[in-house]
Design a protein around this motif. Structure first.
Motif, PDB file in Angstrom:
ATOM      1  N   VAL A  28       0.858  -1.184   0.000  1.00  0.00           N
ATOM      2  CA  VAL A  28       0.000   0.000   0.000  1.00  0.00           C
ATOM      3  C   VAL A  28       0.890   1.229   0.000  1.00  0.00           C
ATOM      4  CG1 VAL A  28      -1.899   1.176   1.163  1.00  0.00           C
ATOM      5  CG2 VAL A  28      -1.678  -1.298   1.371  1.00  0.00           C
ATOM      6  N   LYS A  29       0.633   2.137  -0.950  1.00  0.00           N
ATOM      7  CA  LYS A  29       1.425   3.364  -1.064  1.00  0.00           C
ATOM      8  C   LYS A  29       0.517   4.569  -0.904  1.00  0.00           C
ATOM      9  CE  LYS A  29       4.708   1.520  -4.457  1.00  0.00           C
ATOM     10  NZ  LYS A  29       5.243   1.779  -5.798  1.00  0.00           N
ATOM     11  N   ASN A  30       1.131   5.726  -0.723  1.00  0.00           N
ATOM     12  CA  ASN A  30       0.449   7.021  -0.616  1.00  0.00           C
ATOM     13  C   ASN A  30      -0.426   7.111   0.634  1.00  0.00           C
ATOM     14  OD1 ASN A  30       0.228   9.616  -1.697  1.00  0.00           O
ATOM     15  ND2 ASN A  30      -1.746   9.158  -2.621  1.00  0.00           N
ATOM     16  N   THR A  58      10.500   4.451   8.576  1.00  0.00           N
ATOM     17  CA  THR A  58      11.760   5.141   8.301  1.00  0.00           C
ATOM     18  C   THR A  58      11.485   6.216   7.253  1.00  0.00           C
ATOM     19  OG1 THR A  58      12.418   3.703   6.474  1.00  0.00           O
ATOM     20  CG2 THR A  58      13.044   2.992   8.706  1.00  0.00           C
ATOM     21  N   PRO A  59      12.395   7.179   7.084  1.00  0.00           N
ATOM     22  CA  PRO A  59      12.151   8.220   6.074  1.00  0.00           C
ATOM     23  C   PRO A  59      11.892   7.654   4.669  1.00  0.00           C
ATOM     24  CG  PRO A  59      13.978   8.853   7.482  1.00  0.00           C
ATOM     25  CD  PRO A  59      13.607   7.454   7.874  1.00  0.00           C
ATOM     26  N   GLU A  60      12.539   6.527   4.324  1.00  0.00           N
ATOM     27  CA  GLU A  60      12.346   5.939   2.993  1.00  0.00           C
ATOM     28  C   GLU A  60      11.019   5.191   2.862  1.00  0.00           C
ATOM     29  OE1 GLU A  60      15.152   4.914   4.861  1.00  0.00           O
ATOM     30  OE2 GLU A  60      16.400   6.534   4.097  1.00  0.00           O
ATOM     31  N   THR A  61      10.496   4.671   3.980  1.00  0.00           N
ATOM     32  CA  THR A  61       9.302   3.821   3.895  1.00  0.00           C
ATOM     33  C   THR A  61       8.037   4.485   4.432  1.00  0.00           C
ATOM     34  OG1 THR A  61       9.771   2.798   6.037  1.00  0.00           O
ATOM     35  CG2 THR A  61      10.659   1.707   4.071  1.00  0.00           C
ATOM     36  N   ARG A  62       8.137   5.722   4.913  1.00  0.00           N
ATOM     37  CA  ARG A  62       6.927   6.389   5.413  1.00  0.00           C
ATOM     38  C   ARG A  62       5.910   6.524   4.289  1.00  0.00           C
ATOM     39  NH1 ARG A  62       8.292  11.686   8.778  1.00  0.00           N
ATOM     40  NH2 ARG A  62       6.072  11.871   8.452  1.00  0.00           N
ATOM     41  N   GLY A  63       4.651   6.357   4.643  1.00  0.00           N
ATOM     42  CA  GLY A  63       3.592   6.450   3.641  1.00  0.00           C
ATOM     43  C   GLY A  63       3.331   5.147   2.906  1.00  0.00           C
ATOM     44  N   THR A  64       4.016   4.070   3.329  1.00  0.00           N
ATOM     45  CA  THR A  64       3.792   2.762   2.717  1.00  0.00           C
ATOM     46  C   THR A  64       3.489   1.737   3.805  1.00  0.00           C
ATOM     47  OG1 THR A  64       6.108   2.083   2.824  1.00  0.00           O
ATOM     48  CG2 THR A  64       5.415   3.257   0.834  1.00  0.00           C
ATOM     49  N   ALA A  65       2.908   0.626   3.393  1.00  0.00           N
ATOM     50  CA  ALA A  65       2.628  -0.462   4.337  1.00  0.00           C
ATOM     51  C   ALA A  65       2.499  -1.769   3.565  1.00  0.00           C
ATOM     52  CB  ALA A  65       1.339  -0.190   5.102  1.00  0.00           C
ATOM     53  N   PHE A  66       2.708  -2.861   4.280  1.00  0.00           N
ATOM     54  CA  PHE A  66       2.421  -4.193   3.769  1.00  0.00           C
ATOM     55  C   PHE A  66       1.233  -4.720   4.560  1.00  0.00           C
ATOM     56  CE2 PHE A  66       6.940  -3.913   2.721  1.00  0.00           C
ATOM     57  CZ  PHE A  66       6.896  -4.272   1.384  1.00  0.00           C
ATOM     58  N   VAL A  67       0.259  -5.288   3.857  1.00  0.00           N
ATOM     59  CA  VAL A  67      -0.896  -5.913   4.495  1.00  0.00           C
ATOM     60  C   VAL A  67      -0.908  -7.364   4.044  1.00  0.00           C
ATOM     61  CG1 VAL A  67      -3.402  -5.897   4.757  1.00  0.00           C
ATOM     62  CG2 VAL A  67      -2.172  -3.733   4.463  1.00  0.00           C
TER      63      VAL A  67
END
Length: 130
Positions: A28-30, A58-67
């Protein structure tokens, strides 16, 4: 009266062929940076049992997630319905996680250096124009 026949929904699921990119893990992005794990469970839990949610911190992965869903059909349903879903004035981008694509993201420069080393090792060069 209980029958030993599988339910209609289950038998339909058994006959469905899913595209090869479909899997239980969604990327999941944005996402809004302020989203909590509880909010993620509220949004994605409507589509089925969730095994795990990992939100980037982390600064590189903020705004993303794995579900990660328990069932592949639940993951497909969530991906189909939540891609473009508006959360805090941000439209979610929901994709199937594809580890092979992540591995393929090797820099072009690294590949060129490797090719040059192989050419030098075997005495190969580009033929000169005459």
């Amino acid at each position: 009266c209980l029958s030993k026949q599988p339910s209609m929904a289950l038998s339909k699921r058994l006959n469905v062929r899913l595209p090869p990119e479909v899997n239980r893990i969604l990327l999941v992005k944005n996402l809004p940076f302020s989203i909590s794990a509880e909010e993620m469970y509220d949004i994605f839990g409507k589509y089925g049992a969730i095994r795990q949610i990992r939100v980037g911190n982390t600064p590189e992965t903020r705004g993303t997630a794995f579900v990660v869903y328990e069932d592949i059909f639940d993951a497909k349903n969530a991906c189909d319905h939540l891609s473009g879903f508006n959360v805090c004035n941000r439209y979610l981008v929901v994709l199937y996680y594809q580890p092979t694509k992540v591995q393929k993201k090797v820099s072009v420069e690294t590949k060129r250096e490797e090719i040059d080393r192989i050419k030098a090792k075997y005495g190969l060069g580009t033929p000169k124009a005459q």
